[in-house]
Design an enzyme around this catalytic site. Sequence first.
Site, mmCIF file in Angstrom:
data_model
loop_
_atom_site.group_PDB
_atom_site.id
_atom_site.type_symbol
_atom_site.label_atom_id
_atom_site.label_comp_id
_atom_site.label_asym_id
_atom_site.label_seq_id
_atom_site.Cartn_x
_atom_site.Cartn_y
_atom_site.Cartn_z
ATOM 1 N N CYS A 1 1.939 8.702 22.836
ATOM 2 C CA CYS A 1 2.400 8.070 21.589
ATOM 3 C C CYS A 1 3.859 8.470 21.311
ATOM 4 C CB CYS A 1 1.494 8.464 20.423
ATOM 5 S SG CYS A 1 1.840 10.090 19.735
ATOM 6 N N GLU B 1 -1.034 16.240 23.782
ATOM 7 C CA GLU B 1 0.266 16.624 24.339
ATOM 8 C C GLU B 1 0.975 17.620 23.418
ATOM 9 O OE1 GLU B 1 -1.018 13.657 23.879
ATOM 10 O OE2 GLU B 1 -0.039 12.106 25.063
ATOM 11 N N ASN C 1 -6.782 16.802 22.041
ATOM 12 C CA ASN C 1 -6.555 16.333 20.674
ATOM 13 C C ASN C 1 -7.570 16.965 19.723
ATOM 14 O OD1 ASN C 1 -8.355 14.589 22.108
ATOM 15 N ND2 ASN C 1 -8.114 12.977 20.580
ATOM 16 N N CYS D 1 -2.344 15.286 18.529
ATOM 17 C CA CYS D 1 -2.526 14.809 19.908
ATOM 18 C C CYS D 1 -2.602 15.967 20.902
ATOM 19 C CB CYS D 1 -1.356 13.924 20.317
ATOM 20 S SG CYS D 1 -1.281 12.354 19.447
HETATM 21 N N1 THU Z 1 -4.026 10.786 21.127
HETATM 22 C C1 THU Z 1 -3.561 11.783 21.923
HETATM 23 O O1 THU Z 1 -4.111 12.892 21.951
HETATM 24 N N2 THU Z 1 -2.463 11.529 22.667
HETATM 25 C C2 THU Z 1 -1.795 10.349 22.703
HETATM 26 O O2 THU Z 1 -0.763 10.241 23.349
HETATM 27 C C3 THU Z 1 -2.334 9.185 21.980
HETATM 28 C C4 THU Z 1 -3.422 9.469 21.036
HETATM 29 C C5 THU Z 1 -5.201 11.050 20.286
HETATM 30 C C6 THU Z 1 -4.891 11.111 18.814
HETATM 31 C C7 THU Z 1 -6.240 10.744 18.214
HETATM 32 O O3 THU Z 1 -7.019 11.924 18.119
HETATM 33 C C8 THU Z 1 -6.884 9.848 19.253
HETATM 34 O O4 THU Z 1 -6.165 10.043 20.460
HETATM 35 C C9 THU Z 1 -6.853 8.369 18.892
HETATM 36 O O5 THU Z 1 -5.573 7.953 18.577
#
Ligand code: THU
Length: 138
Positions: free
Chosen positions: A94, A63, A50, A61
């Site tokens: 998410c 992914e 992320n 994110c």
């Molecule tokens: N985040 C991800 O990288 N993947 C997810 O599936 C959920 C959330 C990250 C986004 C943000 O930088 C941090 O986690 C907090 O939400």
Amino acid sequence: MSTNPLSLKLLKKLEIAARRASTKAYAPYSKFKVGAALLTESGKIITGCNVENASYGLCMCAERNAINTMVTSGERHVRYVIVYTPTTKPTAPCGACRQVISEFGPAARVISVCKSKKRIEYSIRTLLPEAFGPSDLK
Ligand code: THU
């Protein structure tokens, strides 16, 4: 289309790749460092982390960063998505990431891993039932 099961050896490799990618995360705001490792159709492993921004809405994110890297590398199909979160229980991707995974892996398997030995495996169809997709635009 079905997805062949992963060997334990390959799963371990993907888990290590996802965890390693999380160490590269830029997450000064949430402090929640996430890593993703994809297994593509051709058998390549592609990772992402992320990347946050002071303009919070621009945070991206792990992914989706991994999927974008996969497309940039010339591949369009993902078989497995391994997501590492720095938690004691595995967490599922998410909603936005589910939609993007579904676009490039309508039969993808998602495996959430974490700091403990717990892991959960889902199909993207379970995570995003009745998905909107390319065929809806025909
Ligand atoms: N985040 C991800 O990288 N993947 C997810 O599936 C959920 C959330 C990250 C986004 C943000 O930088 C941090 O986690 C907090 O939400």
